[in-house]
Design an enzyme around this catalytic site. Structure first.
Site, PDB file in Angstrom:
ATOM      1  CE  LYS A   1      -1.007   0.888   4.779  1.00  0.00           C
ATOM      2  NZ  LYS A   1      -0.572   2.433   5.032  1.00  0.00           N
TER       3      LYS A   1
ATOM      4  CG  HIS B   1      -4.169  -1.125   8.221  1.00  0.00           C
ATOM      5  ND1 HIS B   1      -3.436  -1.959   7.201  1.00  0.00           N
ATOM      6  CD2 HIS B   1      -3.105  -0.307   8.369  1.00  0.00           C
ATOM      7  CE1 HIS B   1      -2.119  -1.804   7.057  1.00  0.00           C
ATOM      8  NE2 HIS B   1      -1.984  -0.527   7.874  1.00  0.00           N
TER       9      HIS B   1
ATOM     10  CE  LYS C   1       1.006   8.124  11.717  1.00  0.00           C
ATOM     11  NZ  LYS C   1       1.694   6.967  12.162  1.00  0.00           N
TER      12      LYS C   1
END
Length: 509
Positions: free
Chosen positions: A161, A253, A353
């Site tokens: 990816k 994902h 994140k």
């Protein structure tokens, strides 16, 4: 698994981090576990000039740092593995470089007793996405690709990816790839699908009759899929600012995890049977766009904070990030799957994140009992007035892969008081071994021709169709709604409130 005795694996981008940290350690572990045939050879291809010996020495150092298990026979075992390695310098758009590569591959075949041009090839594209099409095009021009009808040899290509950055670029990439390769030769890799717990979703559901009857809207209240990262963009600001959490994590994902959780039982575990069912799920998710993005999404961006004692700067101060960036480093979504099994059940996806810790977990929350027999029980385990903590099935993908089921148990004593108790299964403890790394399983599958855990192009298209609608909705907002959150926390408060209020409306708490 049936794996050819003689195969050459060519890794494009062999000087990069992925090759050194993941791919080479995976191949080394497969060798240690006697899963890689003795005649398997590995060729690194990259732009930097170096000799075979320099490449072998470089990979040996990487294995000392990153191998999953230490060599049982020390340096001798490392040298035996690296003796299988070769190196070819070249440019990714240069046919002459690929002609030289072909000569090297034929020479290696000859050393293994294979007639020139008759060996099996597994090409692994581990490069920045801007050269994907160059590589596949020149592989075809330099005659590296076997006819898919040829029964005596095969050629396969693994593509990392991202598969494009939107539906248009994904389709353009696919058109270039399929101009040279047949779809049966293409393996689009999402390393999450190689993780043991992800594979165990299917085993857990379809191999245990106790849970499958409950796996539907009649018994499930809602489902959470969480992917938390405890790292900032860490020097990748230039790339990340053109990507964001939605493209980087959700499109691939997280939607793959959702598809595995929600899919119908396949007719078999043949590759296309499984992928057909995943595609049906992705195609059944209603699009989010326009005014809906304000009701179904929350996006955030991290500000300065600390994670495990490390100081984290504002996202806007990261190198390569635009001063006025509205790129999301955190996103929460509410999705539905409009089919008979899941109608009305919300799927909450959260990823970000610079969060408090790193973990990936799927939580399936079941509906409350129809009659609150124990609502008179008052102690600190009750969740809200007259409501008890629901049963939750948690599938932990990383770290500490395992499964946990929360159930209510009576506390010892004269009163009828329930307390939530966890029944837990941990791979490390039950099997007394560390689960194989995702890349080990996926490389082995590609070598054996099993594409079950790889992504088909129509799945990519369905995922991008959904993501493009959200991105368009965000772009059309008059004022971007970006919620700041401090690094080292669990994301913006608005995301917690967004989900909590929604669940309260359903009467689940």
């Amino acid at each position: 698994m049936e794996i050819s005795e003689s195969t050459i694996i060519v890794i494009f981008g062999a000087s990069g981090d992925l090759a050194k940290r993941k791919l080479m350690p995976a191949l080394f572990q497969l060798t240690q576990d006697a899963l890689l045939p003795n005649k398997t050879r590995i060729v690194g291809f990259a732009r930097r000039a170096k000799t075979h010996e320099e490449f072998r020495s470089e990979i040996q150092e990487a294995l000392v740092k990153f191998a999953r298990s230490k060599p049982r026979e020390g340096i001798a075992e490392l040298k035996e593995f690296t003796s299988r390695l070769y190196y070819q310098v070249g440019n990714y758009d240069d046919k002459e470089s690929f002609d030289e590569l072909k000569i090297l591959l034929d020479d290696i075949d000859g050393e293994c007793g294979i007639p020139p041009g008759r060996g099996n090839r597994l090409f692994y594209i581990s490069t920045p996405p801007d050269v994907f099409t160059d590589i596949v095009t020149v592989l075809g021009q330099a005659d590296h690709i076997a006819n898919p009808e040829d029964e005596d040899r095969w050629t396969r290509v693994i593509i990392e990816k991202p598969f494009g950055r939107d539906l248009e670029t994904a389709r353009a990439l696919n058109k270039k790839v399929l101009a040279m390769f047949d779809e049966s030769q293409v393996y689009r890799i999402d390393h999450y699908l190689g993780k043991e717990t992800v594979q165990n979703i299917m085993a857990f559901r379809f191999g245990n009759s106790i849970f499958e009857p409950l796996w539907n809207r009649g018994f499930v209240s809602h489902i959470h899929i969480n992917v938390a990262e405890a790292v900032s963009v860490e020097g990748r600001g230039g790339y990340y600012d053109h990507s964001g959490a939605l493209r980087d994590m959700v499109q691939n994902h997280m939607l793959q995890l959702l598809a595995l959780v929600a899919m119908e039982p396949p007719a078999s575990f043949a590759p296309n049977s499984v992928r057909d069912e995943k595609l049906k799920v992705l195609s059944a998710i209603p699009p989010i766009g326009g005014m809906d993005v304000g009701h179904s999404t929350v996006r955030g961006q991290y500000a300065a904070g600390t994670i495990d004692g490390r100081a984290i700067t504002d996202y806007l101060n990261e190198p390569g990030v635009s001063d006025d960036s509205v790129t999301e480093t955190f996103v929460a979504l509410k999705l539905y799957v409009d089919n008979w099994r899941w109608a009305g059940v919300p799927f909450y996806l959260r990823t970000g994140k610079a969060l408090s810790s790193r973990f990936t977990e799927i939580n399936i929350e079941f509906r409350q009992p129809p009659l609150a027999l124990f609502s008179h029980s008052v102690n600190n385990v009750l969740k809200g007035a007259g409501k008890m903590q629901p049963n939750i099935l948690s599938l932990r993908v990383q770290p500490n892969e395992g499964i946990r089921l929360s159930i209510g148990m009576k506390v010892p004593g004269p009163k009828m008081v329930l307390q939530p108790t966890d029944m837990e299964f941990c791979y490390d403890e039950v099997f007394d071994t560390e689960p194989p790394a995702a890349y080990e399983r996926l490389i082995l599958d590609a070598m054996s021709g099993d594409s079950t855990l790889f992504i088909r192009q129509d799945e990519v298209d369905a995922a991008w169709t959904l993501i493009d609608g959200i991105l368009d909705g965000w772009r059309n907002e008059e004022t971007p709604h970006i919620h700041l959150y401090r690094a080292g926390t669990w994301g913006p408060y608005a995301a917690d409130e967004f989900i909590a209020q929604d669940i309260k409306k359903m009467g689940a708490v």
